[in-house]
Write an enzyme that holds these catalytic residues in place. Structure first.
Site, PDB file in Angstrom:
ATOM      1  N   SER A 107       0.799  -1.231   0.000  1.00 57.57           N
ATOM      2  CA  SER A 107       0.000   0.000   0.000  1.00 57.57           C
ATOM      3  C   SER A 107       0.832   1.281   0.000  1.00 57.57           C
ATOM      4  CB  SER A 107      -0.958   0.006   1.195  1.00 57.57           C
ATOM      5  OG  SER A 107      -2.039  -0.873   0.950  1.00 57.57           O
TER       6      SER A 107
ATOM      7  N   TYR B 152       4.535  12.454   8.636  1.00 61.90           N
ATOM      8  CA  TYR B 152       3.698  11.918   7.567  1.00 61.90           C
ATOM      9  C   TYR B 152       4.315  10.629   7.040  1.00 61.90           C
ATOM     10  CZ  TYR B 152       1.439  16.422   7.802  1.00 61.90           C
ATOM     11  OH  TYR B 152       0.759  17.520   8.255  1.00 61.90           O
TER      12      TYR B 152
END
Length: 445
Positions: free
Chosen positions: A58, A291
């Site tokens: 992913s 992030y």
């Protein structure tokens, strides 16, 4: 930052978790470090090299999001227009925007139904499986992690560029970054070496090479890239505040991708992240907002974290199904070196028994995936899907729980979500997937 120390830590943790091969790339204080260890495939003995690509799972999604955002910056697509114009085969496109797809708020089901992938014709698949009646949630109302959403993003890229998704992500995004494209499936595979996945069977003392990634071609935008740790850090650098020219992105686009999209969303990504941008997960780490994204393939695990404000980044690639545990043990070591990663320790079981919340029993569905919460013989809760119990739910105060998988004992956080007015439990949330109640509870809790 001592590269020898990084190598020792990586080799130690890889051995602890029986990971055959791994890479660790770090960018900190303007300096780059890359260490690697072990073999790319136990069947051949080929060593892990600096350029070895690992199936990214992913972690492909932020690359696809960046590709879509380049099209937005070029004026080819609008972030907030319904997508039925550029993508007429997308039946739910009259209600869904690209911003929602990239931030997992479009309401599409979490996973591609088994057996539906067909030949890899993404346009036909989207037409058949992404109609308004296929929506799991009203668009723009809740966060629910969706692989299906990124199949649609991939199809949008194809419709706008006239290229296959693989051709577009290579030509428009990766090659300008100096990254040699590699894919785990499909006709655009390259000759670049790609590490094999491995299944660790700890109880039997075996580590088995996985012959190939079992990813249908239609799902390549979800998890089809193979990348090195150095590739991941090079990509992350485009999002640093101090990077004046993040081409092929532009400065405004790179900044927008790290802007949390969930401020008005009723249900966020509990247990998975603290927020979500346009392709990137956001993690709180003290004073820093970090992030990144994780990716899991068949016998592989990759993680990337970066802090845009101070210009640090770290990426791990590992070729075993225990790679996530390696990352979990690596995270506190990195924090000691001044690298915030936003990750939290795996949750443990509550200190004592806590009663299950009233009205939690019953079935919950997200697309074709149906979960069932039942009462265990000893009075606790069991979670089943596919017909058999798979985990026990250990309740925390409120509506939270720790999901402990039967057999492996792996723990992850989850929760029930109640309507704030009626206090009726309407949802079950696990690993960012949000499943809605399909009927009344099956008895008193």
């Amino acid at each position: 930052m001592d590269p020898d120390r990084l190598h020792r830590v990586l080799a130690e943790l890889a051995a602890r978790h029986q990971v055959p091969g791994a890479q660790l790339a770090v960018l900190h204080g303007g300096d780059r470090f890359l260490v690697h260890t072990g073999v790319a495939d136990t069947a051949t003995g080929a060593p892990v090299e600096a350029d070895t690509a690992f199936p990214a799972g992913s972690l492909t999604k932020p690359f696809g999001a960046a590709l879509a955002m380049i099209l937005v910056a070029d004026g080819d697509v609008d972030l907030d227009d319904p997508l039925d114009g550029p993508l007429p085969e997308f039946g739910a496109g009259c209600l869904v925007t690209l911003r929602q797809l990239l931030s997992h708020t479009a309401g599409l089901p979490s996973d591609v139904p088994e057996g539906t992938a067909g030949t890899g014709d993404r346009a036909r698949w989207v037409a058949r499986h992404c109609r308004t009646e296929d929506l799991a949630h009203p668009p723009g109302t809740v966060f629910s992690y969706s692989n299906v959403g990124y199949v649609v993003v991939g199809r949008l890229v194809e419709a706008v560029t006239g290229m296959t998704w693989q051709e577009a992500v290579g030509a428009v995004l990766l090659e300008p970054l100096g990254i040699r494209p590699a894919f785990v499936a499909g006709p655009e595979r390259t000759g670049r070496p790609v590490a094999a996945g491995h299944a660790v069977q700890a109880a039997r003392g075996r580590v088995l090479s996985v012959a190939e990634q079992d990813l249908p071609e239609v799902e390549l935008p979800n998890g089809g890239l193979a990348l090195s740790a150095a590739d991941l850090v090079s990509f992350a650098r485009r999002y640093f505040a101090g990077c004046p020219d993040p081409a092929p992105l532009d400065r405004a686009t790179a900044d927008d991708m790290c802007f949390d999209q969930l401020s008005s969303i009723a249900v966020g990504p509990y247990g998975m992240a603290d927020g979500w941008g346009l392709g990137w997960a956001r993690y709180d780490d003290g004073a820093a907002d970090v992030y990144g994204h994780d990716g899991t393939g068949d016998g592989t695990h990759c993680s990337l974290r970066f802090d845009p404000s101070n210009g640090s980044a770290v990426a791990l690639t590992a070729n075993a199904n225990t790679g996530a545990r390696l990352w979990a043990d690596l995270a506190p070591r990195l924090r000691e070196l001044g690298l915030p990663v936003g990750d939290r320790p795996e949750p443990g079981a509550p200190a004592g028994p806590i009663p299950a919340p009233a009205g939690c029993l019953g079935r919950y569905a997200n697309g074709d995936t149906v979960f069932e919460v039942t009462r265990a013989a000893g009075g606790g809760l069991l979670l089943g899907f596919g017909g058999a119990p798979r985990a026990e739910l250990l309740c925390d105060p409120g509506l939270r729980f720790v999901m402990r998988e039967l057999g492996s004992g792996t723990c992850s956080p989850g929760r029930f979500v109640a309507d704030p007015l009626t206090e009726r439990i309407d949802y079950l949330q696990i690993t960012g997937r949000l499943a809605a109640r399909t009927g009344d509870d099956s008895g008193p809790a």
